[in-house]
Write a protein that holds these residues in place. Sequence first.
Motif, PDB file in Angstrom:
ATOM      1  N   TRP A 273       0.856  -1.197   0.000  1.00  0.00           N
ATOM      2  CA  TRP A 273       0.000   0.000   0.000  1.00  0.00           C
ATOM      3  C   TRP A 273       0.890   1.244   0.000  1.00  0.00           C
ATOM      4  CZ3 TRP A 273      -0.648   4.562   2.397  1.00  0.00           C
ATOM      5  CH2 TRP A 273      -1.864   5.220   2.255  1.00  0.00           C
ATOM      6  N   SER A 274       0.574   2.212  -0.829  1.00  0.00           N
ATOM      7  CA  SER A 274       1.301   3.482  -0.822  1.00  0.00           C
ATOM      8  C   SER A 274       0.376   4.545  -1.415  1.00  0.00           C
ATOM      9  CB  SER A 274       2.568   3.376  -1.678  1.00  0.00           C
ATOM     10  OG  SER A 274       2.205   3.301  -3.043  1.00  0.00           O
ATOM     11  N   PRO A 275       0.708   5.830  -1.267  1.00  0.00           N
ATOM     12  CA  PRO A 275      -0.148   6.871  -1.866  1.00  0.00           C
ATOM     13  C   PRO A 275      -0.319   6.666  -3.370  1.00  0.00           C
ATOM     14  CG  PRO A 275       1.335   7.884  -0.312  1.00  0.00           C
ATOM     15  CD  PRO A 275       1.763   6.439  -0.416  1.00  0.00           C
ATOM     16  N   GLU A 276       0.710   6.162  -4.039  1.00  0.00           N
ATOM     17  CA  GLU A 276       0.618   5.957  -5.498  1.00  0.00           C
ATOM     18  C   GLU A 276      -0.203   4.708  -5.822  1.00  0.00           C
ATOM     19  OE1 GLU A 276       3.808   6.090  -3.928  1.00  0.00           O
ATOM     20  OE2 GLU A 276       3.599   8.269  -4.093  1.00  0.00           O
ATOM     21  N   ASN A 277      -0.205   3.758  -4.938  1.00  0.00           N
ATOM     22  CA  ASN A 277      -0.905   2.496  -5.188  1.00  0.00           C
ATOM     23  C   ASN A 277      -1.593   2.048  -3.890  1.00  0.00           C
ATOM     24  OD1 ASN A 277      -1.710   0.042  -6.320  1.00  0.00           O
ATOM     25  ND2 ASN A 277       0.177  -0.992  -5.655  1.00  0.00           N
ATOM     26  N   PRO A 278      -2.743   2.683  -3.582  1.00  0.00           N
ATOM     27  CA  PRO A 278      -3.389   2.374  -2.297  1.00  0.00           C
ATOM     28  C   PRO A 278      -4.124   1.029  -2.324  1.00  0.00           C
ATOM     29  CG  PRO A 278      -4.573   4.120  -3.435  1.00  0.00           C
ATOM     30  CD  PRO A 278      -3.429   3.759  -4.320  1.00  0.00           C
ATOM     31  N   LYS A 279      -3.350  -0.008  -2.514  1.00  0.00           N
ATOM     32  CA  LYS A 279      -3.911  -1.352  -2.708  1.00  0.00           C
ATOM     33  C   LYS A 279      -4.473  -1.918  -1.398  1.00  0.00           C
ATOM     34  CE  LYS A 279      -4.580  -5.436  -4.340  1.00  0.00           C
ATOM     35  NZ  LYS A 279      -5.775  -5.641  -5.147  1.00  0.00           N
ATOM     36  N   LEU A 280      -5.730  -2.322  -1.440  1.00  0.00           N
ATOM     37  CA  LEU A 280      -6.349  -2.962  -0.273  1.00  0.00           C
ATOM     38  C   LEU A 280      -6.784  -4.364  -0.659  1.00  0.00           C
ATOM     39  CD1 LEU A 280      -8.579   0.026   0.966  1.00  0.00           C
ATOM     40  CD2 LEU A 280      -6.369  -0.712   1.902  1.00  0.00           C
ATOM     41  N   TYR A 281      -6.596  -5.303   0.232  1.00  0.00           N
ATOM     42  CA  TYR A 281      -7.001  -6.688  -0.007  1.00  0.00           C
ATOM     43  C   TYR A 281      -8.243  -7.012   0.804  1.00  0.00           C
ATOM     44  CZ  TYR A 281      -2.552  -7.565  -2.297  1.00  0.00           C
ATOM     45  OH  TYR A 281      -1.502  -7.528  -3.166  1.00  0.00           O
ATOM     46  N   GLN A 282      -9.113  -7.771   0.200  1.00  0.00           N
ATOM     47  CA  GLN A 282     -10.248  -8.266   0.977  1.00  0.00           C
ATOM     48  C   GLN A 282      -9.744  -9.342   1.929  1.00  0.00           C
ATOM     49  OE1 GLN A 282     -13.718  -9.602  -1.250  1.00  0.00           O
ATOM     50  NE2 GLN A 282     -14.252 -10.920   0.481  1.00  0.00           N
ATOM     51  N   VAL A 283     -10.049  -9.167   3.193  1.00  0.00           N
ATOM     52  CA  VAL A 283      -9.628 -10.145   4.202  1.00  0.00           C
ATOM     53  C   VAL A 283     -10.888 -10.662   4.898  1.00  0.00           C
ATOM     54  CG1 VAL A 283      -8.307 -10.486   6.331  1.00  0.00           C
ATOM     55  CG2 VAL A 283      -7.431  -8.939   4.568  1.00  0.00           C
ATOM     56  N   ASN A 284     -11.089 -11.975   4.870  1.00  0.00           N
ATOM     57  CA  ASN A 284     -12.258 -12.566   5.534  1.00  0.00           C
ATOM     58  C   ASN A 284     -11.790 -13.299   6.790  1.00  0.00           C
ATOM     59  OD1 ASN A 284     -13.747 -11.827   3.218  1.00  0.00           O
ATOM     60  ND2 ASN A 284     -13.096 -13.734   2.211  1.00  0.00           N
ATOM     61  N   ILE A 285     -12.430 -12.996   7.893  1.00  0.00           N
ATOM     62  CA  ILE A 285     -12.061 -13.655   9.140  1.00  0.00           C
ATOM     63  C   ILE A 285     -13.296 -14.379   9.658  1.00  0.00           C
ATOM     64  CG2 ILE A 285     -11.228 -13.286  11.494  1.00  0.00           C
ATOM     65  CD1 ILE A 285      -9.815 -10.749  10.350  1.00  0.00           C
ATOM     66  N   THR A 286     -13.167 -15.693   9.805  1.00  0.00           N
ATOM     67  CA  THR A 286     -14.328 -16.503  10.182  1.00  0.00           C
ATOM     68  C   THR A 286     -14.135 -17.072  11.575  1.00  0.00           C
ATOM     69  OG1 THR A 286     -14.635 -17.056   7.875  1.00  0.00           O
ATOM     70  CG2 THR A 286     -15.783 -18.445   9.452  1.00  0.00           C
ATOM     71  N   PHE A 287     -15.202 -16.977  12.356  1.00  0.00           N
ATOM     72  CA  PHE A 287     -15.168 -17.463  13.732  1.00  0.00           C
ATOM     73  C   PHE A 287     -15.972 -18.757  13.838  1.00  0.00           C
ATOM     74  CE2 PHE A 287     -17.130 -17.394  18.026  1.00  0.00           C
ATOM     75  CZ  PHE A 287     -15.964 -17.606  18.749  1.00  0.00           C
ATOM     76  N   ASP A 288     -15.324 -19.826  14.311  1.00  0.00           N
ATOM     77  CA  ASP A 288     -15.982 -21.131  14.512  1.00  0.00           C
ATOM     78  C   ASP A 288     -16.822 -21.559  13.301  1.00  0.00           C
ATOM     79  OD1 ASP A 288     -14.898 -21.798  16.915  1.00  0.00           O
ATOM     80  OD2 ASP A 288     -16.585 -21.127  18.124  1.00  0.00           O
TER      81      ASP A 288
END
Length: 599
Positions: A273-288
């Motif tokens: 991630w940077s100002p030139e490339n504000p890359k965000l990833y989808q992160v899924n967190i599952t409980f039980d």
Amino acid sequence: MRQIRKLFIAVVGVLFPAMAAAETLPVIQNVNAYESLSLNGEWNYIVDVQEEGYYDYRMKPYPWGFFRNAKPQKPEDLIEYDFDKSPTMQIPGDWNTQDERLFFYEGTVWFKRSFDWRSQETGVRSLLYFGAVNYDCRVWVNGQEAGHHIGGFTPFNFDVTEMLKEGENTVIVKVDNKRHAEDVPTQIFDWWNYGGITRDVKLVKVTPVYIEDYNVQMVSLEGRRLAFSVRLSKAEAGHTVTIDIPELKLKKAVTTDADGKVQMYAKFKPQLWSPENPKLYQVNITFDNTTTITDEIGFRTIETRDKQILLNGQTIFLKGISIHDEKANGGGRANSTEDAHQLLTWAKELGCNFVRLAHYPHNEYMVREAERMGILVWSEIPVYWTIAWKNPATFANAKQQLTDMISRDHNRANIIIWSIANETPHSAERDDFLGRLAQYARTQDSTRLISMAMEVTGASNYVNRLNDNMNKYVDVVSFNQYVGWYRDVNDAPKMTWEIPYNKPVIISEFGGGAKSGYHGAKNQRWTEEFQENLYRENIAMIDKIDGLAGTTPWILKDFRSPRRVLPGIQDFYNMKGLVSDKGTKKKAFFVLKQWYDSK
Ligand code: GCB
């Protein structure tokens, strides 16, 4: 312990409903990822100048207050209030801009909202969540006290499961925004003290045990290691938590330990991630294997080396601007992606890659929108000017606000600096207070930089020296200076700056006021030309400072302040904005832009 407490609440609740407070829980991470019932919208309100809805005529809290939401049962009954016949206002929203009688009001207002609720599933718990309420608030659900919170800019949630009933339910909130010397902020500050329920309210559905907090971060640039940790709402072993980042084909399941925690590392190779490339990833967190929460997370590193700030190992100059959490057009407190987008678009047009979100934690939409737009953030708590340094309750309050700011936002890649104070007067007590606060901030987050806006002391007229005992606690040395506004602009070329620390330097404020559209000579105060000249002189002066790693001039937009009373010019606005409250760019805007574009 919690079982016993619950029993206590239930028993007290039956005997004396208004006194039975629910549990105040740590703020839930990423609240918007949960299924919830929004309680935003129209709320009835009652202005209560003398707090007769809470105190009896001997100034003692009493059990017949407005929180009972009483109605006459018999013709002769005396009930001197009626929420349902009282006016309504939009929540979230400050009261100052919604009712002209309340423009300057600082005191108590009661709010009431009813909603329909059904318990569809057994075992589901309900958290009543407030994004922020300014300043002191008490909450009741169906007449039972759910909790008490102080601090105007951080989220909080209460477990109200036992207080809800099938069908119609009522939430009543008493909000008091009176200023006190012992509070954080203290009695005086240069911004509008917008009162009310200023951020979202919701009833959040969680499982009996749920993920209270998680942390997803890249720990090292070279090895590209992912660090993932979780804390459950209950110290219970054997729960399964799964992290899944589909785009990186990374999926791992881990089991909680006896403290209800997991800590896991994995190799991965994300785009940074940077100002030139504000890359965000989808992160899924599952409980039980039941509840999945989804976040958008970016990966980057931030560190300092001598006088440089390094983002992803590369030196970066922070082209910043300070911003208050206020809408354009006299609109009051901001609280939406649209509000954030408007302010941040102006910052982008100015050439910024950085914003100082002054002087308190801004709403979450602001931080998230900045992250999507590739804008780095300095986030701070309102330890501002003359805090009651000796008072342990004041310290506890500041510490809680710091905790909650970090808890809410520690997964945001764009936040690189936590700031713990602004322009505080030197004393041994202040050093002790801020020293402890800075050390505590590091225990809460060791991955970001710590700073505070300091002040220079004049060694002589033209020699400015930074001499602050707090320098040892900060990673970045920051200070505010007002050459050209509170000091003579003609002295700018003669000024020298001594910053005797081997750390990066940020000028966290400089600037001066101008009324948009008012023109004249460059020595005519309040004209755009005066401000334009001030910016020219300041840029020439600060560009020479050894170790300058960034600036956040004061300020993006004119903002409301009760300290700014000059008729015809200020009219209760601090006019140091580079754009007017209506969004018109002043001449100085283009001076700063030109400098930033050249950097
Ligand atoms: C400052 C404060 C800021 C004020 C500004 C001003 O040093 O940090 O909150 O608004 O000066 O306009 O004087």
